[in-house]
Design an enzyme around this catalytic site. Structure first.
Site, PDB file in Angstrom:
ATOM      1  N   ARG A 108      46.818  31.093  33.521  1.00 20.81           N
ATOM      2  CA  ARG A 108      46.324  32.403  33.042  1.00 20.81           C
ATOM      3  C   ARG A 108      47.361  33.114  32.170  1.00 20.81           C
ATOM      4  O   ARG A 108      47.013  33.903  31.301  1.00 20.81           O
ATOM      5  CB  ARG A 108      45.886  33.276  34.211  1.00 20.81           C
ATOM      6  CG  ARG A 108      44.698  32.658  34.953  1.00 20.81           C
ATOM      7  CD  ARG A 108      43.928  33.639  35.807  1.00 20.81           C
ATOM      8  NE  ARG A 108      43.146  32.933  36.809  1.00 20.81           N
ATOM      9  CZ  ARG A 108      41.999  32.306  36.591  1.00 20.81           C
ATOM     10  NH1 ARG A 108      41.466  32.300  35.383  1.00 20.81           N
ATOM     11  NH2 ARG A 108      41.366  31.671  37.560  1.00 20.81           N
ATOM     12  N   GLY A 118      45.645  26.730  44.989  1.00 17.30           N
ATOM     13  CA  GLY A 118      45.792  27.500  46.226  1.00 17.30           C
ATOM     14  C   GLY A 118      44.467  27.591  46.963  1.00 17.30           C
ATOM     15  O   GLY A 118      44.434  27.605  48.202  1.00 17.30           O
ATOM     16  N   ASP A 146      42.489  38.258  39.215  1.00 14.21           N
ATOM     17  CA  ASP A 146      42.780  37.127  38.327  1.00 14.21           C
ATOM     18  C   ASP A 146      42.749  37.524  36.853  1.00 14.21           C
ATOM     19  O   ASP A 146      43.215  36.769  35.998  1.00 14.21           O
ATOM     20  CB  ASP A 146      41.781  35.986  38.560  1.00 14.21           C
ATOM     21  CG  ASP A 146      42.016  35.306  39.900  1.00 14.21           C
ATOM     22  OD1 ASP A 146      43.076  35.526  40.514  1.00 14.21           O
ATOM     23  OD2 ASP A 146      41.120  34.551  40.333  1.00 14.21           O
ATOM     24  N   GLN A 148      40.370  33.846  49.880  1.00  8.12           N
ATOM     25  CA  GLN A 148      40.715  32.490  50.323  1.00  8.12           C
ATOM     26  C   GLN A 148      40.922  32.454  51.833  1.00  8.12           C
ATOM     27  O   GLN A 148      40.459  31.534  52.512  1.00  8.12           O
ATOM     28  CB  GLN A 148      41.989  32.018  49.612  1.00  8.12           C
ATOM     29  CG  GLN A 148      41.776  31.792  48.123  1.00  8.12           C
ATOM     30  CD  GLN A 148      43.039  31.377  47.407  1.00  8.12           C
ATOM     31  OE1 GLN A 148      44.113  31.317  48.000  1.00  8.12           O
ATOM     32  NE2 GLN A 148      42.915  31.091  46.123  1.00  8.12           N
TER      33      GLN A 148
HETATM   34  C1  S3P Z   1      39.974  32.965  45.139  1.00 10.82           C
HETATM   35  C2  S3P Z   1      40.486  34.116  45.670  1.00 10.82           C
HETATM   36  C3  S3P Z   1      41.592  34.875  45.055  1.00 10.82           C
HETATM   37  C4  S3P Z   1      41.784  34.481  43.602  1.00 10.82           C
HETATM   38  C5  S3P Z   1      41.788  32.996  43.411  1.00 10.82           C
HETATM   39  C6  S3P Z   1      40.465  32.402  43.877  1.00 10.82           C
HETATM   40  C7  S3P Z   1      38.895  32.277  45.856  1.00 10.82           C
HETATM   41  O1  S3P Z   1      42.792  34.576  45.739  1.00 10.82           O
HETATM   42  O2  S3P Z   1      42.985  35.037  43.097  1.00 10.82           O
HETATM   43  O3  S3P Z   1      41.978  32.666  42.047  1.00 10.82           O
HETATM   44  O4  S3P Z   1      38.275  31.352  45.274  1.00 10.82           O
HETATM   45  O5  S3P Z   1      38.621  32.634  47.004  1.00 10.82           O
HETATM   46  P1  S3P Z   1      43.246  35.349  47.081  1.00 10.82           P
HETATM   47  O6  S3P Z   1      42.281  35.036  48.147  1.00 10.82           O
HETATM   48  O7  S3P Z   1      44.611  34.806  47.378  1.00 10.82           O
HETATM   49  O8  S3P Z   1      43.258  36.797  46.696  1.00 10.82           O
END
Ligand code: S3P
Length: 426
Positions: free
Chosen positions: A380, A93, A305, A167
């Site tokens: 996880r 993601g 996480d 993100q």
């Molecule tokens: C991440 C942000 C988090 C986290 C993901 C990594 C990142 O997600 O859960 O494992 O690297 O910016 P979200 O931005 O959807 O909260």
């Protein structure tokens, strides 16, 4: 693929240098791509998710040389090449969202696809703000992968995020590098600030601060980062599994070295300490059983996480624990609320599901019997199930462990070493 684990009953003991942080590694690769010149990255995560980011960088024209030190040569943001084929983000993601931000600056068409899990995850949260900056994006059903972006000139905007997501913040900030004018993004609370850390590291001019609890970043457009020269710190989200294992087994001690220690990633340590873990800054252990605790909504972004691993600690603790304000867990690699509830149930632990969290009545029966955990192909969940299996004793079969290398390829080796478990993969 399944892992059959036979617990040793001896607790967790030894030294752990966690692998390079996954979030920081993705950004190291994307900043190296955005910079003109040669970047050198040591201790880059060997996770499959990060390998997808390296392939992304290569498909946009960077040359990537793997080794102890990963060397990336790029011609910079101004000279990104249209990818010759579809970009496969795999399970990631982070790459889907941050990569989309970068692709807004690529002349021509960039098409993103990924595995079944990432194809279920919501993308409107990143598509909408990028469109407000002028990005030309199409997605399946308007909101999911596969999605396509046609590079265009963006203009900086003021964007106010409703969901706390590093993100989304990062995708906007990366796109803001190429935009004309100023990009200003505010988020409900400070989320992991790794993109801002890379701005500071690579000479990007920006400002950040707070409006009450809301955190903002302001960035002038048309900036190109300097090349990256970095040793990636160890991943707290990987170390968390063994820290939880040690915290739940009185008499255990796991010494952790080289781990990233920023506060936005350390919420799980604070929770475990208040449950009774002893932590001396680099080593986790316990002298007594943990006691239950409530994780408050305000804490969630700093441990999102680590909640599956913390659920393991709740199961092993005495008394009741709960999590609320964590609805975001439902849109991770799996619906992690439902997956955690099912996993704890397999171990005979009483757990209640709510829309935005779960509550656990601790008291793991440590009877040496066998049970099967379906990881739902979520790394996880698979790793949390393995730690719980060690604590419960007997035999545990984890289904779907092919997901584990998406973040932690060495996990089962570290598990065998630190917990004396016999691991059979088939
Ligand atoms: C991440 C942000 C988090 C986290 C993901 C990594 C990142 O997600 O859960 O494992 O690297 O910016 P979200 O931005 O959807 O909260």
């Amino acid at each position: 693929m399944r892992a059959r684990l036979l617990a040793s009953g001896r607790g967790f003991e030894g030294a752990l240098a966690p692998p390079g942080d996954k979030s920081i590694s993705h950004r190291a690769v994307l900043f190296a791509l955005a910079a003109r010149g040669r970047s050198r990255i040591r201790n880059l995560s060997t996770a499959e998710d990060v390998a997808a980011s390296l392939r992304f960088a290569a498909s946009l024209g960077a040359s990537v040389e793997l080794g102890e030190e990963v060397v990336i040569d790029s011609r910079g943001l101004g000279a990104l090449a249209e990818p010759g084929s579809v970009i496969d983000v795999g399970n990631s993601g982070t790459l889907a969202r941050l990569g989309l931000g970068v692709a807004t600056m690529v002349p021509g068409l960039s098409i993103f696809s990924g595995d079944a899990s990432v194809s279920r995850r919501p993308m409107a949260r990143v598509i909408e703000p990028l469109r407000r900056m002028g990005a030309l994006i199409e997605a399946r059903g308007g909101v999911r992968l596969p999605m396509a972006v046609r590079g265009s000139r963006l203009s900086g905007q003021e964007l106010s995020l409703v969901i706390a997501s590093a993100q989304v913040k990062s995708a906007i900030l990366l796109a803001g590098l190429g935009a004309s004018g100023e990009t200003r993004v505010t988020e409900p609370v400070l989320t992991r600030p790794h993109t801002e850390e890379f701005f500071a590291l690579t000479g990007i001019e920006f400002e950040e601060g707070y409006e009450g609890k809301r955190h903002f970043v302001v960035l002038a457009g048309q900036q190109e980062p300097n090349p990256v020269d970095l040793e990636v710190p160890g991943d707290p989200s990987a170390a968390a599994f063994f820290i939880v294992g040690a915290a739940c087994s009185p008499g255990s001690k796991v010494a952790v070295s080289g781990m990233y220690r920023g506060e936005t990633r350390g919420g799980f340590l604070a929770v475990l300490e208040r449950m009774g873990m002893s932590w001396d800054g680099s080593g986790a252990g316990a002298t007594r059983a943990l006691s239950g605790t409530d994780v408050e909504p305000a804490e969630v972004p700093s441990l999102i996480d680590e909640l599956p691993a913390l659920a393991v600690a709740f199961a092993a603790a005495e008394g009741r624990s709960s999590v609320s304000g964590a609805a975001e867990l439902r849109v991770k690699e799996s619906d992690r609320i439902s997956a955690v509830v099912e996993m704890l149930g397999r171990f005979g632990v009483a757990v209640e599901e709510s829309p935005d969290g779960f509550a656990v009545d601790g008291g793991l029966e440590s009877v040496p019997r066998s049970r099967v955990v379906d990881s739902r192909l979520d790394h996880r969940i698979a790793m949390s199930g393995a730690i719980l299996g060690c604590l419960a004793g007997g035999e545990t079969v984890i289904e779907g462990v092919e997901s584990v290398p998406t973040s932690y390829p060495g996990f089962f080796d570290d598990l065998a070493r630190l917990a004396g478990v016999s691991v059979e993969l088939s």
